[in-house]
Design a protein around this motif. Structure first.
Motif, short mmCIF file in Angstrom:
data_model
loop_
_atom_site.label_atom_id
_atom_site.label_comp_id
_atom_site.label_asym_id
_atom_site.label_seq_id
_atom_site.Cartn_x
_atom_site.Cartn_y
_atom_site.Cartn_z
N ARG A 1 0.83 -1.19 0.00
CA ARG A 1 0.00 0.00 0.00
C ARG A 1 0.87 1.25 0.00
O ARG A 1 0.74 2.11 -0.86
CB ARG A 1 -0.94 -0.02 1.21
CG ARG A 1 -2.28 0.57 0.89
CD ARG A 1 -3.19 0.53 2.11
NE ARG A 1 -3.11 -0.69 2.87
CZ ARG A 1 -2.62 -0.76 4.11
NH1 ARG A 1 -2.14 0.31 4.68
NH2 ARG A 1 -2.64 -1.90 4.75
N ASP A 2 1.80 1.31 0.96
CA ASP A 2 2.71 2.46 1.03
C ASP A 2 3.47 2.63 -0.26
O ASP A 2 3.57 3.72 -0.80
CB ASP A 2 3.73 2.23 2.16
CG ASP A 2 3.08 2.41 3.49
OD1 ASP A 2 1.87 2.71 3.50
OD2 ASP A 2 3.77 2.27 4.50
N GLU B 1 2.81 1.61 -3.21
CA GLU B 1 1.98 2.01 -4.34
C GLU B 1 1.68 3.51 -4.25
O GLU B 1 1.77 4.23 -5.23
CB GLU B 1 0.69 1.17 -4.32
CG GLU B 1 -0.23 1.39 -5.50
CD GLU B 1 0.49 1.25 -6.84
OE1 GLU B 1 1.40 0.41 -6.93
OE2 GLU B 1 0.16 2.01 -7.76
N GLN B 2 1.37 3.95 -3.03
CA GLN B 2 1.12 5.38 -2.83
C GLN B 2 2.32 6.20 -3.25
O GLN B 2 2.21 7.17 -3.99
CB GLN B 2 0.83 5.66 -1.36
CG GLN B 2 -0.65 5.61 -1.02
CD GLN B 2 -0.87 5.70 0.47
OE1 GLN B 2 0.06 5.99 1.21
NE2 GLN B 2 -2.10 5.46 0.88
N ALA B 3 3.48 5.76 -2.77
CA ALA B 3 4.71 6.49 -3.07
C ALA B 3 4.94 6.52 -4.56
O ALA B 3 5.30 7.55 -5.14
CB ALA B 3 5.88 5.83 -2.35
N ARG B 4 4.68 5.38 -5.20
CA ARG B 4 4.93 5.28 -6.62
C ARG B 4 4.05 6.27 -7.37
O ARG B 4 4.49 6.99 -8.25
CB ARG B 4 4.64 3.86 -7.10
CG ARG B 4 5.32 3.48 -8.40
CD ARG B 4 4.93 2.07 -8.78
NE ARG B 4 3.57 2.01 -9.24
CZ ARG B 4 3.21 2.26 -10.51
NH1 ARG B 4 4.11 2.55 -11.39
NH2 ARG B 4 1.94 2.21 -10.85
N ARG B 5 2.79 6.29 -6.95
CA ARG B 5 1.86 7.17 -7.65
C ARG B 5 2.28 8.63 -7.46
O ARG B 5 2.29 9.41 -8.39
CB ARG B 5 0.45 6.92 -7.16
CG ARG B 5 -0.50 6.75 -8.33
CD ARG B 5 -1.88 6.37 -7.89
NE ARG B 5 -1.97 4.96 -7.56
CZ ARG B 5 -2.78 4.47 -6.64
NH1 ARG B 5 -3.53 5.29 -5.92
NH2 ARG B 5 -2.84 3.19 -6.41
N ALA B 6 2.64 8.94 -6.20
CA ALA B 6 3.04 10.32 -5.92
C ALA B 6 4.27 10.69 -6.72
O ALA B 6 4.38 11.79 -7.26
CB ALA B 6 3.31 10.46 -4.43
N SER C 1 3.25 11.21 -10.42
CA SER C 1 2.19 12.14 -10.78
C SER C 1 2.71 13.55 -11.07
O SER C 1 1.97 14.40 -11.54
CB SER C 1 1.16 12.20 -9.66
OG SER C 1 1.76 12.77 -8.53
N THR D 1 9.32 9.20 -0.95
CA THR D 1 8.20 9.94 -1.53
C THR D 1 8.72 11.25 -2.09
O THR D 1 9.82 11.68 -1.75
CB THR D 1 7.13 10.21 -0.47
OG1 THR D 1 7.79 10.73 0.68
CG2 THR D 1 6.40 8.93 -0.08
N GLU E 1 4.26 6.87 9.36
CA GLU E 1 3.96 7.90 8.39
C GLU E 1 4.78 9.16 8.61
O GLU E 1 5.07 9.89 7.68
CB GLU E 1 2.46 8.23 8.44
CG GLU E 1 1.69 7.20 7.63
CD GLU E 1 0.22 7.22 7.95
OE1 GLU E 1 -0.34 6.13 8.11
OE2 GLU E 1 -0.34 8.31 8.07
#
Lengths: 528, 273, 139
Positions: free
Chosen positions: A34-35, A37-42, A45, A261, A523
């Motif tokens: 989850r983390d 994936e979030q980081a990847r998207r950020a 983007s 991130t 976090e």
């Protein structure tokens, strides 16, 4: 082997092993993925502004600038060329006009022919006409009004004079003198105007040359500045990224596996690196999870030995009761039978409870961060290690100061840490020893400290620095993996805390786990 | 009264000492004679049995067959040990009888030089060769025990007592063993007898199932048998049922439980622990 | 000594005493049951029992201490150890300290009866182990 291990050495049953491995994997996958994936998207983007783009852009701008300079130079050379050509024309004109005046002078003095002078005037006029364009380019239309009329007037005067001269001496002397004066004035005017023009244009030419030299000089300076600035920005960008990644490496080495991130508003080649590092972190974390799990299974193995023994008591009660019930069934009254069956039920319940504690610990329901009551968690952990404590004949005391704030963390993992510390303390203590477990506010604000104090043999000073190293163990071959403290440290680091140890030889050791109070360390750590 | 198990790197003297101890205490001597009986009962060659006990694993030796022969010996020997007052020698009992309090395990060691001397005399070979032979024997013992039982039989921690013939006379060694066995520590009791019975039962069950399940591991506790077998997931149920049935028919077995191990590497790691 | 075998049973698990007392009575034992080792020790200081059956792992006082106390005070008394934590080292320790026998939990009532019968025999007072067997057969 038929000669399996005796009562004590119990291995976790295969089903348990497998289940646990699966659980570990799922847990690893869920939490981390989850983390990550979030980081990847950020990371992805953001608009892309790569180093390559910056280099290309910088070079292109420099090129454009240089092109501008070159164009300006070409233009200014062209203008200078025009001016020089103009000067030449004016010079030729002046030469012709002066020649004409020389003939004019001869005419006055020696009455020579005026035709030569007219020839020169004609030639001067030719020059002007031939180069009409160049002249017009520089002087505008006024060259026609200024120069040509003057010349034409001079020519007219000469014509007039010449006609009056030799062929017609009828002209009065006064008239001749007047004409003479007019011619002379006209000639002088023409020459002086031309000379003035010449000198004016010469000055202008010199000015243009100076200006174009300055232009070249300044633009070179500006180009240099631009290139230096670009190189500096590029360098700063690269260096800061490299520094940042150096810090990531340190952070990861210390066991903090939060993904990288975004820190900047655009992405570039370092984004690829960040993504690669995140992938690496994910892999590392998976491996760490397996390591944590396998270490946990070892602890479970240790506890199983104790539990197996502890189970013997309820088992014995059930066996005895069942046998006696069978034996005396007919003689016993209903109440007695009921009591005995009740005993069996109760003891079975007790046996179940003994195992369920351990099973709860072995089988985990996924990694989960939640507010934890540390004293409660430790109480549970001590219960879990209870058989081990009983087996080793050690007294354990637990103290806590009331009303402690909660700690944010993963109860399973923290329990594993504390269990490990307590089991270590048991190993270090001799029979009749004493272990103290304390939960109290740490010295620094917003932290809680858990202390596990044993009165065992202590840790010699020379090995104290290496006890957290992986594979370092003082236990005998096959007894310790040397991973316990290393794994524990990893877990605690992930919770934003740390483990410290102090020990005096022969006086025991104190392990202190310091954990932050109700923040979300996983976090918080991810703010970079 | 207790059981004594003697193991020695000096085979000849070890046997002599074991024999003499049995004589002094009036115990039964359990030695290689057992192999003849096993050979007869199980229709295997006595030589093969002896080889399984003596020869270190070679490249060509078939491990499964060797393990089977050893299981035959183990089961037969354990059955004999159930009756007290026995001195066992040369049956590798020190490797499969562990954790039984009334079994006194003794290791007899001798100086390499003396062993070489004895080898040279008995085998009628030059001393230099005998020395090398003695050295090879030690390595062979280690390899053999590690291959067959995952234990190093030259490791002193396997034994209750290690006697060195380098410092002790044979007489003295016999005397010490006889003294030692008099300690109350080595008296049999309900618990230790049960342990030995469990081992014997486990060995019987394992032997019975070995042909069908070569990797089987068996533990027994008071008639309850736990068998660990390897299986692929699809055969699991069938195999479990088979083990349950085969083991259930054996005398002394009251309840059978079968654990299936699917993780081959984990199993390998466990068995070498 | 009256014809009955005098037995003291000490186990901090109450059920053990509750079940074993009638079980042993059947073979002619007079059983005093204790759950608290201290009280048992007081009683042991007062009276010589033929057989003492004690658990080993107890909270305040260890079964081994009881064993040692009995061996010093009443050398004739046979002490039988029962424990859920049976291990070779513990078994050897118990034997070394003079235990008559050592039984691992869980055990069946007959297991203990058999051992007690053996202990009685060792004391020279044959007891009728078969009493229970006969009863069982009849019942």
């Amino acid at each position: 082997m038929a000669e399996g291990p005796p009562q004590g050495a119990v291995q976790p049953t295969p089903e348990l092993d497998e289940q646990a491995a699966e659980v570990a994997e799922v847990q690893g996958r869920l939490g981390l993925a989850r983390d990550a994936e979030q980081a990847r998207r950020a990371l992805l983007s953001r608009p892309r502004f790569s180093l390559r783009t910056q280099i290309y852009l910088g070079s292109f701008l420099a090129f454009l600038f240089a092109l501008g300079i070159a164009t300006a130079l070409v233009v200014s050379f062209h203008r200078m060329e025009g001016k020089i050509r103009f000067l030449e024309i004016v010079n030729d004109y002046v030469v012709e006009v002066e020649q004409a005046r020389r003939f004019e002078k001869n005419f006055f003095l020696y009455d020579t022919n005026l035709n030569d002078a007219l020839d020169n005037v004609f030639r001067a006029e030719n020059i002007l006409n031939r180069n009409a364009e160049e002249l017009a380019a520089i002087m505008g239309d006024n060259w026609r009004t200024a120069m040509l009329p003057n010349l034409q007037r001079y020519q007219e005067l000469l014509d007039k004079l010449g006609r009056q001269g030799a062929p017609s001496p009828s002209l009065s002397k006064q008239e001749r003198l007047r004409l003479q004066g007019l011619v002379r004035t006209q000639g002088q005017q023409m020459v002086s105007a031309a000379l003035a023009l010449l000198s004016k244009e010469k000055t202008a030419l010199a000015k243009v040359m100076v200006r174009s030299r300055q232009l070249l000089f300044y633009s070179m300076g500006i180009l240099l500045l631009f290139m230096v600035a670009n190189a500096y920005l590029l360098g700063a960008r690269m260096l800061s990224s490299i520094n940042r990644f150096g810090q990531y490496a340190h952070r990861i080495a210390s066991g903090d596996f939060t993904p990288v991130t975004p820190t900047r508003s655009y992405r570039d080649e370092f984004t690829e690196l960040a993504l690669a590092i995140n992938t690496m972190i994910e892999e590392l974390e998976k491996r760490e999870a397996v390591l944590v799990q396998s270490h946990k299974m070892r602890a479970v193995g240790t506890l199983t030995a104790g539990v197996a023994h502890e189970l013997n008591n309820p088992m014995n009660n059930i066996t005895l009761t069942a046998h006696m019930l069978q034996e005396d069934y007919d003689e016993l009254g209903d109440d007695e039978r009921r009591e005995m069956v009740g005993d069996v039920v109760k003891e079975a319940e007790r046996a179940k409870k003994i195992i369920s504690n351990l099973l709860d610990f072995a089988r985990e329901s996924g990694s989960q961060l939640e507010p934890l009551d540390l004293p409660h968690l430790l109480q549970e952990t001590i219960t879990l290690a209870g058989n081990q404590i009983k087996l080793s004949g050690i007294k354990i005391t637990f103290q806590t100061s009331g009303n402690l704030p909660r700690v944010h963390g993963d109860s399973q993992q923290l329990r594993q840490v504390f269990l490990n510390l307590i089991l270590n303390a048991i190993d270090a203590s001799s029979k009749g020893g004493r272990i103290q477990v304390l939960v109290l506010p740490a010295d620094e604000p917003n932290y809680l400290a858990v202390k596990v104090i044993d009165s065992g043999s202590g840790i010699p000073a020379h090995i104290l620095p290496s006890i957290f190293d992986p594979f370092f163990t003082t236990k005998g071959k096959g007894k310790g993996t040397g991973l316990g403290l290393s794994v524990s440290q990893g877990i605690v680091a992930k919770h934003g805390g740390r483990i410290m140890v102090s020990s005096q030889e022969d006086k025991g050791a104190t392990f202190t786990v310091v954990l932050p109070v109700t923040t979300i360390p996983a976090e918080l750590g991810a703010k970079e | 009264m207790p059981v004594i198990i003697v193991s020695a790197d000096d085979f000849q003297q070890g046997r002599e000492i074991a024999h003499r101890v049995a004589g002094v205490l009036g115990y039964r001597f359990l030695g290689r004679d057992l192999l003849a009986r096993v050979a007869q009962e199980k229709q295997v060659s006595q030589q093969d049995l002896a080889r399984a006990l003596d020869e270190p694993p070679g490249l060509l030796s078939r491990r499964s067959r060797r393990q089977r022969l050893l299981s035959e010996i183990e089961a037969a020997c354990l059955e004999q040990l159930l009756e007290d007052n026995v001195v066992a020698y040369g049956l590798a009992a020190h490797l499969y009888v562990r954790g039984v309090s009334h079994v006194l395990k003794v290791r007899i060691i001798n100086e390499p030089e003396q062993r070489a001397n004895i080898l040279a005399q008995t085998g009628n070979i030059p001393l230099e060769r005998a020395r090398k032979l003695a050295q090879r024997q030690t390595g062979g013992e280690r390899r053999w025990s590690q291959d067959a039982y995952q234990l190093d039989q030259t490791d002193p921690s396997l034994y209750d007592m290690v006697l060195s013939l380098g410092t002790l006379e044979q007489d003295k060694a016999v005397e010490i063993i006889c003294d030692m066995v008099g300690y109350r520590k080595f008296q049999p009791m309900t618990y230790s007898r049960k342990c030995l019975r469990d081992k014997a039962l486990a060995a019987q069950v394992r032997l019975a199932l070995m042909e069908r399940f070569p990797d089987i591991r068996v533990e027994a506790n008071d008639g309850t048998v736990v068998a660990y077998i390897q299986s692929l997931k699809k055969d699991q149920r069938k195999k479990q049922e088979q083990v349950r049935q085969m083991a259930g028919e054996l005398p002394g077995v009251r309840h059978v439980e079968v654990h299936v191990i699917r993780d081959y590497f984990g199993q390998a790691a466990q068995s070498s622990r | 000594m009256s014809g009955n075998l005098q037995v003291l049973l000490l186990d901090d698990e109450p059920i053990v005493g509750r079940r074993l007392k009638p079980a042993l009575a059947k073979i002619g034992c007079e059983v005093e049951v204790f759950e608290n080792p201290e009280q048992a020790l007081i009683r042991l200081g007062q009276k010589e029992f033929d057989v003492v059956v004690t658990d080993i792992r107890m909270d305040e006082i260890d079964g081994m201490q009881v064993l040692q106390f009995v061996r010093e005070r009443w050398p004739r008394t046979n002490v039988i150890m029962i424990t859920g934590y049976a291990m070779m080292s513990l078994a050897r320790e118990a034997m070394e300290k003079g235990a008559f026998d050592f039984i691992a939990k869980p055990f069946k009532p007959d297991d203990l009866r058999r051992v007690i019968a053996k202990a009685a025999r060792a004391l020279g007072s044959e007891i009728d182990f078969d009493a229970a067997e006969v009863e069982k057969a009849n019942g």
